[in-house]
Design a protein around this motif. Structure first.
Motif, PDB file in Angstrom:
ATOM      1  N   GLU A  13       0.842  -1.194   0.000  1.00 40.15           N
ATOM      2  CA  GLU A  13       0.000   0.000   0.000  1.00 40.15           C
ATOM      3  C   GLU A  13       0.876   1.242   0.000  1.00 40.15           C
ATOM      4  O   GLU A  13       2.097   1.151   0.096  1.00 40.15           O
ATOM      5  CB  GLU A  13      -0.961  -0.002   1.195  1.00 40.15           C
ATOM      6  N   GLY A  14       0.226   2.402  -0.134  1.00 42.01           N
ATOM      7  CA  GLY A  14       0.964   3.651  -0.180  1.00 42.01           C
ATOM      8  C   GLY A  14       1.381   4.050  -1.578  1.00 42.01           C
ATOM      9  O   GLY A  14       2.248   4.917  -1.749  1.00 42.01           O
ATOM     10  N   PHE A  15       0.792   3.437  -2.585  1.00 36.02           N
ATOM     11  CA  PHE A  15       1.083   3.784  -3.974  1.00 36.02           C
ATOM     12  C   PHE A  15       0.169   4.935  -4.399  1.00 36.02           C
ATOM     13  O   PHE A  15      -0.695   5.366  -3.650  1.00 36.02           O
ATOM     14  CB  PHE A  15       0.886   2.560  -4.870  1.00 36.02           C
ATOM     15  N   ARG A  16       0.356   5.414  -5.625  1.00 37.54           N
ATOM     16  CA  ARG A  16      -0.509   6.488  -6.113  1.00 37.54           C
ATOM     17  C   ARG A  16      -1.641   5.952  -6.977  1.00 37.54           C
ATOM     18  O   ARG A  16      -2.795   6.273  -6.766  1.00 37.54           O
ATOM     19  CB  ARG A  16       0.319   7.530  -6.873  1.00 37.54           C
ATOM     20  N   TRP A  17      -1.351   5.129  -7.962  1.00 40.17           N
ATOM     21  CA  TRP A  17      -2.400   4.523  -8.789  1.00 40.17           C
ATOM     22  C   TRP A  17      -1.806   3.320  -9.493  1.00 40.17           C
ATOM     23  O   TRP A  17      -0.968   3.451 -10.388  1.00 40.17           O
ATOM     24  CB  TRP A  17      -2.963   5.516  -9.800  1.00 40.17           C
TER      25      TRP A  17
ATOM     26  N   ASP B  81       2.967   1.597 -11.140  1.00 39.66           N
ATOM     27  CA  ASP B  81       2.505   2.689 -10.270  1.00 39.66           C
ATOM     28  C   ASP B  81       2.649   3.944 -11.118  1.00 39.66           C
ATOM     29  O   ASP B  81       3.678   4.622 -11.101  1.00 39.66           O
ATOM     30  CB  ASP B  81       3.366   2.753  -9.007  1.00 39.66           C
TER      31      ASP B  81
ATOM     32  N   PRO C  76       1.553   7.255 -11.653  1.00 40.71           N
ATOM     33  CA  PRO C  76       1.984   8.627 -11.324  1.00 40.71           C
ATOM     34  C   PRO C  76       3.383   8.697 -10.712  1.00 40.71           C
ATOM     35  O   PRO C  76       4.021   9.753 -10.753  1.00 40.71           O
ATOM     36  CB  PRO C  76       0.922   9.107 -10.332  1.00 40.71           C
ATOM     37  N   ASN C  77       3.850   7.594 -10.135  1.00 39.22           N
ATOM     38  CA  ASN C  77       5.207   7.557  -9.593  1.00 39.22           C
ATOM     39  C   ASN C  77       6.240   7.136 -10.635  1.00 39.22           C
ATOM     40  O   ASN C  77       7.422   6.978 -10.297  1.00 39.22           O
ATOM     41  CB  ASN C  77       5.271   6.618  -8.385  1.00 39.22           C
TER      42      ASN C  77
ATOM     43  N   TYR D 290      -0.352  14.272 -14.522  1.00 38.53           N
ATOM     44  CA  TYR D 290      -0.304  13.298 -13.435  1.00 38.53           C
ATOM     45  C   TYR D 290       0.143  11.918 -13.898  1.00 38.53           C
ATOM     46  O   TYR D 290       0.858  11.219 -13.190  1.00 38.53           O
ATOM     47  CB  TYR D 290      -1.690  13.201 -12.782  1.00 38.53           C
ATOM     48  N   GLU D 291      -0.268  11.521 -15.111  1.00 35.78           N
ATOM     49  CA  GLU D 291       0.026  10.168 -15.561  1.00 35.78           C
ATOM     50  C   GLU D 291       0.887  10.118 -16.824  1.00 35.78           C
ATOM     51  O   GLU D 291       0.871   9.128 -17.550  1.00 35.78           O
ATOM     52  CB  GLU D 291      -1.276   9.390 -15.796  1.00 35.78           C
TER      53      GLU D 291
ATOM     54  N   SER E 166      -6.685   0.964  -6.412  1.00 37.48           N
ATOM     55  CA  SER E 166      -6.270   2.352  -6.171  1.00 37.48           C
ATOM     56  C   SER E 166      -4.858   2.396  -5.609  1.00 37.48           C
ATOM     57  O   SER E 166      -3.903   2.153  -6.322  1.00 37.48           O
ATOM     58  CB  SER E 166      -7.263   3.065  -5.252  1.00 37.48           C
ATOM     59  N   GLN E 167      -4.705   2.667  -4.322  1.00 34.73           N
ATOM     60  CA  GLN E 167      -3.387   2.801  -3.706  1.00 34.73           C
ATOM     61  C   GLN E 167      -2.918   1.518  -3.017  1.00 34.73           C
ATOM     62  O   GLN E 167      -1.896   1.516  -2.345  1.00 34.73           O
ATOM     63  CB  GLN E 167      -3.400   3.951  -2.683  1.00 34.73           C
TER      64      GLN E 167
END
Length: 300
Positions: free
Chosen positions: A26-30, A47, A49-50, A141-142, A284-285
Motif C-alpha cells: 500500500e501507499g502507492f498512487r495509482w 505505479d 503517477p510515480n 499526473y500520468e 487504487s493505492q
C-alpha cells in the motif's frame, strides 16, 4: 470475513469464504497493468503517477523493478517470455528483451504519434493488440500534457511483419482488453471521456476472424458503479472486471454472477500464483490478492 456479493448461484462455487483478501502492499498512487510471470514466481505492476514498474514476490514483497518507466501502464507477456508494456509519456509500446535492453515496437501510425497506449494483450499468433486513448497525455499526473495527433483507436501489431493496423476506431476511449480462451472473441472496455466516465461504462465484445479482423463490437455489459478499466478471463470464459466497488464477475452470457467488494476503486486485475487461481487486484493505492476457486485462462 470477505465481502462477497452473490448475484447468481454459480458464483458461490467460484469464491472461497475462508480465503481472505490480502493486502500485499500500500501507499502507492495509482496501480495498473498487472501481469504474472510464473517462471519467476512474481507479479509486475505499474505505479503510473510515480513513473515506475514494481515487482512483487511472496518472499520479497514489493520492490522497484524499473524507474523511470516512461509512465508505464498496461503489461503483457509474449510467447518468448518477454515483458511487453505501454508507455504514456513516450507514447509507444515496448518490449523488454531477455538481456535487459528495451525495444520500441510501435510509436507512430501513418507518420503521426500514438496517443498514450493504455492496455495490451498478446495473441497466440504472435500479434500484439493494444488500446490507445489520450488519457496519459491529458494531464501531467500520468505522463504529461501533450497534443493528441490521432483519434482513440484499437491497434494490432503483426508479430511477423511488424505492420501496425487499426482494427477498431469507433471508440471514445478504448481501455482494457482481453481475448476469450479460444481467442474467437475480444472484449474491450469503452471508458469514454476521462472527465465524464458515466458517458461510457460498457464492455464491448467483438468477433475475431482467423486473419485478425474484427466484427460486431456490440455492448456486452454495463459496469455500475464506476466503469470497466482492465479485466481478465478465467478458463471458463467468465470476465473478472474492475469496477467502482471492487471486482465484478460476469458470465459469457453477460450476466453479473457476483462481486468481490474491496471498498476501493479497482483499475485492473490479473490471475497468477499457484495454479493461476490467485486473483491480484490493483485497488487504487493498494495491491490486493485473493485465492479463488477458478483458474485464469491460458490461451492456445
Amino acid at each position: 470475513m470477505n465481502s462477497f456479493e452473490i448475484r447468481l448461484d454459480p458464483f458461490r462455487a467460484m469464491v472461497l469464504t475462508n480465503a481472505p483478501i490480502e493486502v500485499l502492499g500500500e501507499g502507492f498512487r495509482w496501480l495498473e497493468g498487472p501481469v504474472w510471470f510464473a517462471d519467476h514466481d512474481c507479479l509486475y505492476v505499474s505505479d503510473i503517477p510515480n513513473d515506475r514498474v514494481l515487482r512483487w514476490t511472496q518472499d520479497g514483497g514489493v520492490s522497484v523493478f524499473r524507474r523511470p518507466s516512461g509512465f508505464a501502464n498496461g503489461h503483457a507477456r509474449d510467447r518468448e517470455g518477454r515483458l511487453i508494456g505501454c508507455s504514456h509519456q513516450n507514447r509507444c509500446i515496448t518490449r523488454l528483451e531477455l538481456d535487459g535492453t528495451l525495444t520500441v515496437l510501435a510509436s507512430h501510425y501513418r507518420g503521426k504519434r500514438l496517443n498514450s497506449p493504455n492496455d495490451i494483450v498478446c495473441k497466440s499468433d504472435g500479434s500484439i493488440w493494444f488500446s490507445d486513448p489520450p488519457y496519459g497525455i491529458n494531464t501531467d499526473y500520468e505522463g504529461g500534457k501533450q497534443a493528441s495527433e490521432l483519434p482513440p483507436s484499437l491497434y494490432r501489431l503483426d508479430g511477423v511483419t511488424g505492420a501496425l493496423s487499426v482494427v477498431a476506431d469507433d471508440f471514445n476511449g478504448p481501455n482494457g482488453l482481453a481475448f476469450s480462451p479460444d481467442e474467437r472473441l475480444l472484449y474491450v472496455a469503452e471508458t469514454g471521456h476521462q472527465f465524464d466516465p458515466a458517458a461510457s461504462q460498457y464492455i464491448r465484445r467483438f468477433n475475431v476472424s482467423a486473419d485478425g479482423r474484427l466484427s460486431g463490437g456490440d455492448r456486452f455489459y454495463k459496469v455500475h458503479p464506476g466503469f470497466a478499466d482492465g479485466f481478465r478471463l478465467d478458463e471458463d470464459g467468465n470476465i473478472w472486471s474492475s469496477a467502482g466497488d471492487g471486482v465484478h464477475c460476469i458470465s459469457p452470457q453477460g450476466e453479473l454472477l457476483g462481486k468481490i467488494l474491496t471498498g476501493r476503486v479497482v483499475s485492473n486485475v490479473a490471475f497468477g500464483g499457484r495454479n493461476r487461481s490467485r486473483l491480484f487486484i490493483c485497488a487504487s493505492q493498494q495491491l490486493l490478492a485473493i485465492y479463488t476457486n477458478v483458474r485464469g485462462c491460458i490461451r492456445p
